[in-house]
Design a protein around this motif. Structure first.
Motif, PDB file in Angstrom:
ATOM      1  N   ASP A  80       0.840  -1.274   0.266  1.00 35.15           N
ATOM      2  CA  ASP A  80       0.020  -0.100  -0.119  1.00 35.15           C
ATOM      3  C   ASP A  80       0.997   1.180  -0.016  1.00 35.15           C
ATOM      4  N   LYS A  81       0.754   2.215  -1.104  1.00 30.48           N
ATOM      5  CA  LYS A  81       1.345   3.388  -0.934  1.00 30.48           C
ATOM      6  C   LYS A  81       0.784   4.475  -1.584  1.00 30.48           C
ATOM      7  N   ALA A  82       1.013   5.779  -1.139  1.00 29.96           N
ATOM      8  CA  ALA A  82       0.490   6.753  -1.498  1.00 29.96           C
ATOM      9  C   ALA A  82       1.373   7.272  -2.884  1.00 29.96           C
ATOM     10  N   PRO A  83       0.810   8.200  -3.742  1.00 36.73           N
ATOM     11  CA  PRO A  83       1.504   8.488  -4.995  1.00 36.73           C
ATOM     12  C   PRO A  83       2.698   9.208  -4.244  1.00 36.73           C
ATOM     13  N   ALA A  84       3.791   9.277  -5.163  1.00 34.58           N
ATOM     14  CA  ALA A  84       5.183   9.893  -4.848  1.00 34.58           C
ATOM     15  C   ALA A  84       4.953  11.427  -4.614  1.00 34.58           C
ATOM     16  N   GLN A  85       5.576  12.107  -3.601  1.00 40.36           N
ATOM     17  CA  GLN A  85       5.754  13.268  -3.718  1.00 40.36           C
ATOM     18  C   GLN A  85       7.108  13.724  -4.251  1.00 40.36           C
ATOM     19  N   ILE A  86       7.594  13.887  -5.446  1.00 40.82           N
ATOM     20  CA  ILE A  86       8.876  13.948  -6.102  1.00 40.82           C
ATOM     21  C   ILE A  86       9.543  15.255  -5.456  1.00 40.82           C
ATOM     22  N   GLY A  87      10.566  15.357  -4.973  1.00 42.33           N
ATOM     23  CA  GLY A  87      11.136  16.591  -4.689  1.00 42.33           C
ATOM     24  C   GLY A  87      12.425  16.797  -5.482  1.00 42.33           C
ATOM     25  N   ARG A  88      13.385  17.496  -4.567  1.00 41.13           N
ATOM     26  CA  ARG A  88      14.801  17.769  -5.602  1.00 41.13           C
ATOM     27  C   ARG A  88      15.762  16.564  -5.629  1.00 41.13           C
ATOM     28  N   LYS A  89      16.527  16.949  -6.846  1.00 39.69           N
ATOM     29  CA  LYS A  89      17.291  15.950  -7.065  1.00 39.69           C
ATOM     30  C   LYS A  89      18.383  15.649  -5.828  1.00 39.69           C
ATOM     31  N   ILE A  90      18.421  14.382  -5.594  1.00 37.80           N
ATOM     32  CA  ILE A  90      19.429  13.981  -4.396  1.00 37.80           C
ATOM     33  C   ILE A  90      20.740  13.438  -5.110  1.00 37.80           C
ATOM     34  N   LEU A  91      20.450  12.390  -5.882  1.00 36.79           N
ATOM     35  CA  LEU A  91      21.729  11.731  -6.317  1.00 36.79           C
ATOM     36  C   LEU A  91      21.877  11.799  -7.979  1.00 36.79           C
ATOM     37  N   GLU A  92      22.634  12.216  -8.603  1.00 31.62           N
ATOM     38  CA  GLU A  92      23.060  12.145  -9.760  1.00 31.62           C
ATOM     39  C   GLU A  92      23.972  11.549 -10.149  1.00 31.62           C
ATOM     40  N   VAL A  93      24.038  10.361 -11.048  1.00 29.83           N
ATOM     41  CA  VAL A  93      24.941   9.575 -11.630  1.00 29.83           C
ATOM     42  C   VAL A  93      25.328   9.924 -12.997  1.00 29.83           C
ATOM     43  N   ARG A  94      26.440   9.841 -13.426  1.00 30.73           N
ATOM     44  CA  ARG A  94      26.574  10.264 -14.890  1.00 30.73           C
ATOM     45  C   ARG A  94      27.977   9.568 -15.342  1.00 30.73           C
ATOM     46  N   ASP A  95      27.761   8.558 -16.186  1.00 27.95           N
ATOM     47  CA  ASP A  95      28.667   7.764 -16.981  1.00 27.95           C
ATOM     48  C   ASP A  95      29.587   6.995 -16.057  1.00 27.95           C
ATOM     49  N   LEU A  96      28.998   6.242 -15.142  1.00 23.25           N
ATOM     50  CA  LEU A  96      29.811   5.448 -14.278  1.00 23.25           C
ATOM     51  C   LEU A  96      30.380   4.326 -15.016  1.00 23.25           C
ATOM     52  N   ASN A  97      31.787   4.219 -14.799  1.00 27.60           N
ATOM     53  CA  ASN A  97      32.444   2.935 -15.331  1.00 27.60           C
ATOM     54  C   ASN A  97      33.154   2.213 -14.386  1.00 27.60           C
ATOM     55  N   VAL A  98      33.088   0.887 -14.553  1.00 33.79           N
ATOM     56  CA  VAL A  98      33.661   0.050 -13.516  1.00 33.79           C
ATOM     57  C   VAL A  98      34.487  -1.299 -14.365  1.00 33.79           C
ATOM     58  N   THR A  99      35.719  -1.407 -14.163  1.00 37.54           N
ATOM     59  CA  THR A  99      36.453  -2.458 -14.699  1.00 37.54           C
ATOM     60  C   THR A  99      36.962  -3.452 -13.306  1.00 37.54           C
ATOM     61  N   ASP A 100      36.813  -4.422 -13.111  1.00 36.01           N
ATOM     62  CA  ASP A 100      37.269  -5.277 -12.097  1.00 36.01           C
ATOM     63  C   ASP A 100      38.562  -5.769 -12.179  1.00 36.01           C
ATOM     64  N   THR A 101      39.000  -6.536 -11.338  1.00 34.02           N
ATOM     65  CA  THR A 101      40.597  -6.648 -11.246  1.00 34.02           C
ATOM     66  C   THR A 101      40.804  -7.857 -12.518  1.00 34.02           C
ATOM     67  N   LYS A 102      39.711  -8.347 -12.959  1.00 32.32           N
ATOM     68  CA  LYS A 102      40.116  -9.150 -14.038  1.00 32.32           C
ATOM     69  C   LYS A 102      39.925  -8.468 -15.338  1.00 32.32           C
TER      70      LYS A 102
END
Lengths: 359, 534
Positions: B249-271
């Motif tokens: 059960d949940k009410a409609p979301a009350q969207i606020g300001r931007k908290i997290l902004e992820v841009r062009d994230l790249n990860v290369t593991d040890t292998k």
């Protein structure tokens, strides 16, 4: 299983089993095991002289046992207590020989610091290799034991040898650096206790070290982080605990504690640095830590037991035809049962307690 | 079905581990040529029961009858000889062996390998034709997808002449399309007269494929019913022992300001494997962004980067401030200082220290906080214990004993402890991975309520889950990850499991046309199956 059974009953049963097996070995070589036991108890605990030796050995084992324990909590297996104690001895010797101490108490402080620093430094290299290069700490610390022995050998036949002497040893430490022995400390009126025994004030330093290690492990943030890392490296990383830091710090403390043993055997007893001063105490420390469950109080009790075995064993070799090698067999059996065969006692006992609870 | 004897009959099976009664007097009849579901919460005793049937454990009491004959199964060899095959949740395959070698392993005909492999190749061909069990016999296991690995496990069982197949949580690692494929295979097997036992905690699967279903709760078999005569709410109630709210059960979301902004994230593991490939997204205050995807497509790495224990390139801003992704200061502590809390995917490996007491665990990661210190050197253990009691009460952790080791709590209560620790920090951003994995239904309800409540307080929440149902019911916006990339974003009301399933399998567009065909083609491609490519 209740806690008292885990910490008291299991070690006791293990010791008992080791004792029974030892008795059978003594029987097999045609000696009376009961008489042998009596001799050991008399020799190690029957006089203040005997106690003086037992506590002297125990002091060594407390330091090396604590050293192994601290590393254990970070899941580091420090087999290098032997080498770290050797280097600790070097630190003590340098501090005592080259610094003009005004009083033994200051000398003790300085020598302790030097011993800890030298021991820690010797542990630092394997720790660094483990933290940064992944070289296994067991392998590197074992190798460093040999390097330490060789280094001491080199110094004792060279730079530190008394000119003109044939003996690979340093000069005697100056009088001001001599630590009070139990004989000096417990001497009231006519009664002289601990006459000629090597136990000295370092025993109390060892007890203080037990308390300090307990507080470190269970009361400080660093100890919390060390235990976290030891239980789960992945969780430690999640929490933001640096593996490099914990490996380095725990091994430095471990090496420092092993090194501190030297104030007992080098400054307190020999009052000069000789070859092979450590006499395997570094390795006994592993058994002591195992048996003491890496808890300072357990380490203290286990160190007393091994002190008893060392001194009682020496008495046996002196007064009976039981060869000195047999003492090593007995000590080995105790290590075997309390350390390696722990589960052999634990599993049936756990089942027994479960059956009792259900009944 | 001429043979009326049950394929498997268990009579009064009991098994205790120490004080824990894992199975209590369990009796069950599975008729040949049927699919029998066993459903129950984690720790209900499903796996124990199957392990007894497969010879891993010895029952304390009870009898096993196979096809009308009383049988003892002391080890897995005996189980195989009795015609029982098991497909484990975690596959037991040799990663660097080929499919063929894995099938033959342990069932070689002679010391020489070549004749066995040749025979296996012929056998595999006929099995593949018969049951739609297509695999490339020469592919190396580590190069093929999980769907194909699972088919290899099934083939292993069939190659050993299994008539009874036990599958333990088989869909946990599959996309919905792969799961559908698996179900078709199971239907084929059933048509050929094989008996199948399906262990799962997913009600949907039970309803979709089984003929009969047995419900287990706390080591006891509470009911066995015909699937056609029951319903998900009824099964849920039987599992938990009380009425359960299956929807959130949940009410409609009350969207606020931007908290997290992820841009062009790249990860290369040890292998040297690219785990994240240019991932970008935003999460706002008062919003739950759900990341859907099959396990192992970069979601874990994404959480690790944001949680501070995986190095990455790209840009992450929290509350408009750039976060250091590579430097020495980039660790869990620095993230927490920025108002990021993290409920990790694997609470047993990361979120908790299983041997630590509950009170030690409730400060884990926050143990530098001033309020937990007695002096510059010592921690204030009494304050921490007191704090823990409050947390346990507010999050309904049972038993509420701060001195109990974490490993002695059930999965749901462990998760509640982690949640209590992370949520009560009042973070701006909560990262939460697999919030209800291995958690019993009753606790799921509670955990979902807590997440929604945090959202309603205006916090940003990044939810990663492999359970599509969970993503669909909790998220205010959904992003799908595949192979380290975000394949697309959807609003939950505008999408369905089928479309998300396609995105999860790597389809960039979502053809609304002949959906089924697209799934097929993609599946064949994803698992490297040559016969389906054309």
């Amino acid at each position: 299983m209740p806690k008292w059974a885990d910490v008291i009953l299991i070690p006791l049963i293990s010791i008992l089993l080791a004792a029974i097996l030892s008795a059978m070995v003594i029987l097999a070589i045609g000696e009376n095991p009961w008489a042998a036991l009596k001799l050991m108890v008399d020799g190690a605990l029957g006089s203040t002289y005997g106690w003086g030796y037992t506590l002297y050995y125990a002091t060594n084992f407390i330091f090396t046992g604590l050293a192994v324990s601290v590393a254990f909590h970070a899941r580091m297996f420090n087999i290098g207590g032997e080498g770290q104690a050797v280097l600790g001895g070097l630190g003590v010797a340098l501090a005592c020989l080259y610094v003009p101490w005004p009083h033994w108490s200051v000398a003790l402080l300085g020598a302790t610091l030097a011993a800890a620093l030298f021991g820690a430094a010797w542990a630092a290299i394997p720790a660094f290799l483990q933290a940064k290069r992944g070289s296994h700490i067991v392998i590197t610390t074992i190798m460093f034991n040999f390097i330490a022995a060789a280094l001491l050998n080199y110094l004792l036949i060279g730079a530190l040898k008394v000119p003109g002497s044939m003996e690979p040893a340093t000069a005697k430490f100056p009088q001001a650096a001599h630590l009070p022995s139990f004989q000096d400390m417990f001497n009231w009126g006519d009664t002289t206790m601990f006459r000629g025994a090597p136990a000295n004030v370092t025993f109390f330093v060892a007890i203080a070290a037990c308390v300090a290690v307990w507080a470190l492990i269970w009361r400080t943030r660093l100890g919390y982080e060390i235990r976290s890392f030891g239980h789960s490296e992945s969780a430690a990383k999640y929490a933001g605990i640096s593996p490099t830091k914990i490996i380095m710090v725990s091994m430095l403390i471990s090496g420092g504690l092993a090194g501190m043993m030297a104030i007992n055997n080098v400054q307190g007893e020999a009052e000069r640095l000789v070859l092979n001063a450590v006499e395997g105490a570094g390795f006994i420390g592993i058994a002591v830590a195992l048996m003491g469950r890496s808890h300072p109080f357990g380490v203290f009790l286990a160190a007393l037991l091994f002190g008893f075995l060392y001194q009682g064993g020496a008495e046996l070799a002196l007064w009976t035809s039981i060869p000195r090698e047999l003492i090593i067999v007995i000590q080995a059996l105790v290590i075997l049962f309390t350390g390696a065969l722990d589960n052999m006692v634990r599993m049936p006992l756990e089942r027994l307690f479960l059956a009792m609870r259900r009944a | 079905m001429t043979d009326l004897a049950p394929a498997i009959e268990l009579k009064g099976i009991s098994k205790a581990f120490g004080p824990v009664q894992a199975n209590k007097d369990i009796s069950i009849r599975v008729m040949p040529g049927t699919i029998h579901g066993i459903i129950g919460e984690n720790g209900a005793g499903k796996s124990t029961l199957m392990s007894i049937l497969y010879g891993f454990y010895k029952a304390d009491a009870g009898e096993i009858w196979i096809s009308g004959r009383k049988t003892t199964i002391p080890d897995s060899q005996a189980a195989i000889a009795a015609g029982i095959g098991m497909v484990f949740q975690h596959f037991k395959l040799v990663e660097n062996f080929t499919v063929l070698e894995n099938v033959v392993l342990g069932a070689e005909d002679s010391a020489l390998l070549r004749p066995s492999l040749a025979r296996a190749r012929r056998e595999l061909k006929s099995l593949a034709d018969e049951y739609e069990l297509n695999v490339d016999p020469d592919a190396v296991i580590q190069d093929v997808g999980v769907g194909m690995q699972q088919r290899v496990e099934i083939l292993k069982a069939l190659y050993r002449k299994a008539d009874i197949l036990i599958l333990d949580e088989p869909t946990g690692v599959l996309t919905p399309a792969e799961a559908d494929h698996l179900f078709r295979i199971l239907e084929n097997l059933k048509r050929e007269g094989k008996t199948i036992i399906l262990i799962t905690h997913k009600l949907r699967e039970i309803m979709e494929i089984t003929d009969t279903v047995s419900v287990m709760r706390r080591g006891e078999m509470t009911a066995t019913v015909k699937t056609s005569e029951t319903s998900p709410p009824e099964l849920a109630e039987l599992m938990v022992g009380r009425k359960v709210l299956l929807r959130v059960d949940k009410a409609p979301a009350q969207i606020g300001r931007k908290i997290l902004e992820v841009r062009d994230l790249n990860v290369t593991d040890t292998k040297g494997v690219h785990r994240l490939k240019g991932v970008s997204f935003d999460v706002h205050a008062g919003e739950i962004l759900g990341i859907a995807g099959v396990a192992g497509n970069g979601q874990s790495e994404l959480l690790e980067v944001l949680g501070g224990y995986q190095k990455a390139t790209g840009s992450v801003r929290v509350n408009g401030e750039e976060i250091d992704l590579t430097g020495a200061k980039s660790d869990g502590q620095s993230r927490r200082a920025r108002g990021i809390s993290h409920v990790p995917e694997d609470r047993q490996r990361e979120g908790l220290i299983m041997d630590f007491h509950a009170w030690e665990n409730t400060v884990f990661g926050y143990h530098h906080d001033a309020r937990y210190q007695k002096s510059w050197l010592l921690m204030d253990n009494a304050a921490i214990k007191h704090d823990t009691e409050g947390k346990m009460a507010r999050f309904d952790v049972r038993p509420p004993d701060p001195k109990l080791a974490a490993k002695n709590f059930s999965g749901g209560n462990q998760q509640k402890m982690v949640l209590a620790r992370e949520i009560e920090r009042n973070p701006d951003l909560l990262l939460i991975g697999q919030p209800t994995r291995g958690v019993d239904i009753g606790a799921i309800e509670f955990i979902h309520q807590q997440i929604v409540a945090l959202r309603d307080q205006g916090k940003a929440i990044l939810l990663v889950s492999v359970e599509l149902e969970e993503i669909l019911s909790l998220s205010d916006r959904i992003a799908v990850m595949f192979d380290g990339k975000i394949m697309g974003e959807r609003m939950p009301q505008d999408t369905d499991e089928k479309e998300l399933g396609l995105l999860m399998a790597g389809m960039t567009t979502s053809p609304r046309g002949p959906l089924h065909k697209a799934v097929e083609a993609n599946l064949a491609h994803a698992s490297g199956d040559p016969s389906k490519e054309t």
